[in-house]
Design a protein around this motif. Sequence first.
Motif, PDB file in Angstrom:
ATOM      1  N   LYS A  20      16.463 -32.179 -52.606  1.00  0.00           N
ATOM      2  CA  LYS A  20      14.956 -31.304 -52.676  1.00  0.00           C
ATOM      3  C   LYS A  20      14.493 -31.964 -52.242  1.00  0.00           C
ATOM      4  CE  LYS A  20      19.391 -28.585 -55.229  1.00  0.00           C
ATOM      5  NZ  LYS A  20      19.347 -28.563 -57.280  1.00  0.00           N
ATOM      6  N   THR A  36       9.948 -29.097 -43.566  1.00  0.00           N
ATOM      7  CA  THR A  36      10.440 -27.656 -43.460  1.00  0.00           C
ATOM      8  C   THR A  36      11.833 -27.702 -43.137  1.00  0.00           C
ATOM      9  OG1 THR A  36      10.174 -27.510 -41.384  1.00  0.00           O
ATOM     10  CG2 THR A  36       8.400 -26.554 -42.310  1.00  0.00           C
ATOM     11  N   TYR A  37      13.266 -26.912 -43.588  1.00  0.00           N
ATOM     12  CA  TYR A  37      14.401 -27.066 -42.728  1.00  0.00           C
ATOM     13  C   TYR A  37      14.463 -27.670 -41.492  1.00  0.00           C
ATOM     14  CZ  TYR A  37      16.436 -25.203 -46.903  1.00  0.00           C
ATOM     15  OH  TYR A  37      15.943 -24.662 -48.441  1.00  0.00           O
ATOM     16  N   CYS A  59      20.081 -25.421 -46.423  1.00  0.00           N
ATOM     17  CA  CYS A  59      19.845 -24.359 -47.136  1.00  0.00           C
ATOM     18  C   CYS A  59      21.037 -24.220 -47.903  1.00  0.00           C
ATOM     19  CB  CYS A  59      19.368 -23.229 -46.597  1.00  0.00           C
ATOM     20  SG  CYS A  59      18.817 -21.995 -46.699  1.00  0.00           S
ATOM     21  N   VAL A 119      20.334 -27.650 -50.375  1.00  0.00           N
ATOM     22  CA  VAL A 119      19.225 -27.668 -51.233  1.00  0.00           C
ATOM     23  C   VAL A 119      18.892 -26.395 -52.121  1.00  0.00           C
ATOM     24  CG1 VAL A 119      16.810 -26.986 -51.229  1.00  0.00           C
ATOM     25  CG2 VAL A 119      18.021 -28.235 -49.240  1.00  0.00           C
ATOM     26  N   LYS A 174      12.250 -32.072 -49.354  1.00  0.00           N
ATOM     27  CA  LYS A 174      12.476 -30.677 -49.273  1.00  0.00           C
ATOM     28  C   LYS A 174      10.812 -29.971 -49.532  1.00  0.00           C
ATOM     29  CE  LYS A 174      12.738 -26.221 -47.693  1.00  0.00           C
ATOM     30  NZ  LYS A 174      11.513 -25.634 -47.469  1.00  0.00           N
ATOM     31  N   GLU A 206      20.414 -26.893 -39.797  1.00  0.00           N
ATOM     32  CA  GLU A 206      19.155 -26.419 -40.838  1.00  0.00           C
ATOM     33  C   GLU A 206      20.082 -25.345 -41.886  1.00  0.00           C
ATOM     34  OE1 GLU A 206      15.282 -24.138 -39.457  1.00  0.00           O
ATOM     35  OE2 GLU A 206      15.757 -25.281 -37.552  1.00  0.00           O
ATOM     36  N   LEU A 243      13.704 -31.401 -41.510  1.00  0.00           N
ATOM     37  CA  LEU A 243      14.945 -32.104 -42.556  1.00  0.00           C
ATOM     38  C   LEU A 243      15.809 -31.951 -41.407  1.00  0.00           C
ATOM     39  CD1 LEU A 243      14.909 -30.800 -46.520  1.00  0.00           C
ATOM     40  CD2 LEU A 243      14.668 -33.138 -45.141  1.00  0.00           C
TER      41      LEU A 243
END
Length: 242
Positions: free
Chosen positions: A25, A32-33, A48, A51, A28, A44, A36
């Motif tokens: 988190k 961006t995803y 998501c 997070v 983030k 991704e 990351l």
Amino acid sequence: MVIFISAYSKDKELRIRLLAVDLLKELKNSYTYKELSKLLNIQESLLCRYVNGNTIPSEVHSKEILDKIRNEEFLIKFFYNKISFREDGYIDTSSLLFYPNMLKMLIEIYYQKYLGRKEISKIATIAVNGIPFATLTAEALAKPLIIMKKHKDSIHLEYLDENLKESEGIVTSIYLRKDYINRDDKVLLIDDVIRTGTTIHVAYKLLSKGGADVVGAITIAAVGKEWIKHANTINIYPIFRL
């Protein structure tokens, strides 16, 4: 000694997994995803879900995430870009506090690197700018925090004091409660930015007056080289040299 990231064990599995989510988190907020995903080699869509709290990573996956983030080179590069240099000479380190778990990791790395073999019983700082960083350090190392102040909280308490020359003609008194320190204490000093080293030197003298052994000082940033003159008195370890 309890360290922020200690040896993995069954009873700490859930904490590790939740910490991995908290770290993702924090990341983030800066990535961006897609970025990351490339950084951590995780899909991704899975990032998501992590997070957003829909899925908690497994213990194995959490360890992999922690190992990748808990990297000195990565953390140094990440946080250096968060330090702001103002036109009036002010070094703004406040943005680092938006990433508390990552910052605790970096502080722990520096502690282990330079002071890990030394016993520490307390963390100390002088109010006010160093307090947030000292608080994180105390939490990471599971040690009590001592705060030295420019005022007395009560006339009914006993204090030790030292003078701090802040500028030409301006001298301030720094106070430390006597009941906060004893001759068995091994103290680690923490501060945000060091320039001349005067503040840390005064803190050292004040703690020493109380009989404590100051084992060293970690600062978030050091500006210039004037502070080095105090290196013969106290070992100072800046994370960033600006």
